[in-house]
Design a protein around this motif. Structure first.
Motif, PDB file in Angstrom:
ATOM      1  N   PHE A 213     -71.816 -13.026  82.844  1.00  0.00           N
ATOM      2  CA  PHE A 213     -70.770 -13.746  82.129  1.00  0.00           C
ATOM      3  C   PHE A 213     -69.745 -14.351  83.096  1.00  0.00           C
ATOM      4  CE2 PHE A 213     -72.388 -10.668  79.057  1.00  0.00           C
ATOM      5  CZ  PHE A 213     -72.529 -11.455  77.919  1.00  0.00           C
ATOM      6  N   LEU A 214     -69.202 -13.540  83.982  1.00  0.00           N
ATOM      7  CA  LEU A 214     -68.198 -13.990  84.939  1.00  0.00           C
ATOM      8  C   LEU A 214     -68.834 -14.187  86.313  1.00  0.00           C
ATOM      9  CD1 LEU A 214     -65.264 -11.568  83.988  1.00  0.00           C
ATOM     10  CD2 LEU A 214     -65.849 -13.795  82.994  1.00  0.00           C
ATOM     11  N   ALA A 215     -68.123 -14.908  87.161  1.00  0.00           N
ATOM     12  CA  ALA A 215     -68.665 -15.207  88.492  1.00  0.00           C
ATOM     13  C   ALA A 215     -68.838 -13.947  89.327  1.00  0.00           C
ATOM     14  CB  ALA A 215     -67.735 -16.187  89.212  1.00  0.00           C
ATOM     15  N   ASP A 216     -67.895 -13.024  89.184  1.00  0.00           N
ATOM     16  CA  ASP A 216     -67.976 -11.784  89.935  1.00  0.00           C
ATOM     17  C   ASP A 216     -67.035 -10.769  89.291  1.00  0.00           C
ATOM     18  OD1 ASP A 216     -65.312 -12.339  90.890  1.00  0.00           O
ATOM     19  OD2 ASP A 216     -66.199 -13.600  92.450  1.00  0.00           O
ATOM     20  N   ALA A 217     -67.059  -9.549  89.813  1.00  0.00           N
ATOM     21  CA  ALA A 217     -66.244  -8.475  89.254  1.00  0.00           C
ATOM     22  C   ALA A 217     -64.758  -8.762  89.380  1.00  0.00           C
ATOM     23  CB  ALA A 217     -66.589  -7.145  89.927  1.00  0.00           C
TER      24      ALA A 217
END
Length: 336
Positions: A213-217
């Motif tokens: 979902f997101l690029a990274d944590a």
């Protein structure tokens, strides 16, 4: 310059998002372009997290609504509201069209936001389902059983999506259902659910399920790190029966959409007008679901969104109209 004493029709305001959706908003608003995005921030004085302007609503005369309210808060919000909240609408309303399942996430409480984010508001929210698509429209709401902190941390560390989603209560929904989502309660909205969302006026999200979902944590923990931000997760079991109402069959002139537990955060009712109805003075954000008519001097129809300043006084609605009226919490609820 438009008057701050009259209702104002608002155009779509769809800041970019990380997930798919938008076709239901386009159909609702009769837009030709279905790809503007899955969220429409209505009468927003709130920016996206970390952004300067994205998310803010413009009035037809070009001013940011945020700046108009700041310049004349009593006209927009009323003396009583300003005494309790200052020049703060204390409300954010969205149209949200989940073109895919959203990730498992939650939002901080007032206390967590005040301590760690320098903001008086956390993000309790609620959903009014106004459309569904597909065979099994579902939302996921709260853990089915108590979950130890170490287990939540392990799920997030390993990005165990199946475990996170499987731990939540699945709830089938249809138009007319309302869902109250207290701060901290993990949740997700399933594909094919179209809602009017009311929430506290922040963009604070703790994304437990960020992979895919997101690029990274780094984008998922509000800059606080997961070690700290997971403290805001409500790990106790939740009963959907305490949070979900089925209101479709209720057809009074004004149907209260939420229980008293929502009162310290926002208010909403569904108006059923046939002929004329006079509404008490209040700052309000309206989404017209069905029919056509007028809201004060503003012609409205399905898909219209309107912001009404307190100074508009007793606004008269005419025609055959079904609309959601969203309002901030009353000042009397501050002690709730």
């Amino acid at each position: 310059m438009s008057s701050d004493n009259e209702p104002v029709a608002l155009e779509a305001n769809q800041p970019s998002q990380f997930y798919r959706g938008g076709a239901a908003i386009a159909a609702f608003r009769s837009q030709a372009d279905a790809d503007r995005g899955p969220e429409d921030w209505v009468a927003s004085t709130t920016t996206q997290f970390g952004k300067d302007e994205a998310g803010l609503s413009r009035l037809p005369d070009g001013r940011w609504l945020r700046d108009a309210v700041a310049a004349d808060p009593v006209s927009w919000l009323g003396e009583e509201h300003v005494a309790g909240f200052g020049a703060d609408t204390a409300l954010l309303v969205k149209l949200l069209d989940a073109g895919q399942r959203l990730p498992v996430h939650c939002h901080p409480s007032n206390e967590f936001a005040s301590t760690h984010l320098g903001c008086r508001h956390g993000k309790t929210e609620a959903w009014v389902v106004i459309g569904t698509f597909g065979p099994e429209p579902t939302v996921y709401l709260g853990f089915r059983e108590d979950v130890p902190a170490a287990v939540v941390a392990e799920w997030v560390s390993t990005q165990d999506s199946s475990a996170m989603l499987g731990a939540l209560n699945p709830v089938g929904v249809s138009p007319g259902d309302t869902v109250f989502v207290p701060a901290g309660v993990p949740h997700a909205i399933g594909e094919g659910v179209f809602i009017v969302e009311l929430q506290q006026p922040t963009d604070f999200s703790v994304t437990l399920e960020w992979r895919g979902f997101l690029a990274d944590a780094e984008a998922g923990h509000l800059g606080l790190g997961y070690d700290k931000v997971l403290d805001c997760v409500e790990r106790r079991a939740q009963s959907p029966d305490d949070l979900v109402r089925r209101t479709r069959a209720l057809t009074g002139a004004s149907v209260n959409l939420f229980d008293a537990q929502a009162d310290p955060f926002f208010r909403a009712d569904r108006l059923h007008v046939s002929g004329t109805a006079a509404l008490e003075p209040s700052f309000g954000v309206y989404a017209v679901l069905e029919g056509a008519g007028t809201l004060g001097p503003v012609a409205v129809h399905r898909g219209s969104t309107v912001v009404v300043p307190h100074a508009a006084g007793e606004v008269v609605v005419t025609g055959d109209v079904v609309a959601i009226r969203c309002r901030p919490p009353s000042v009397s609820s501050l002690g709730s």
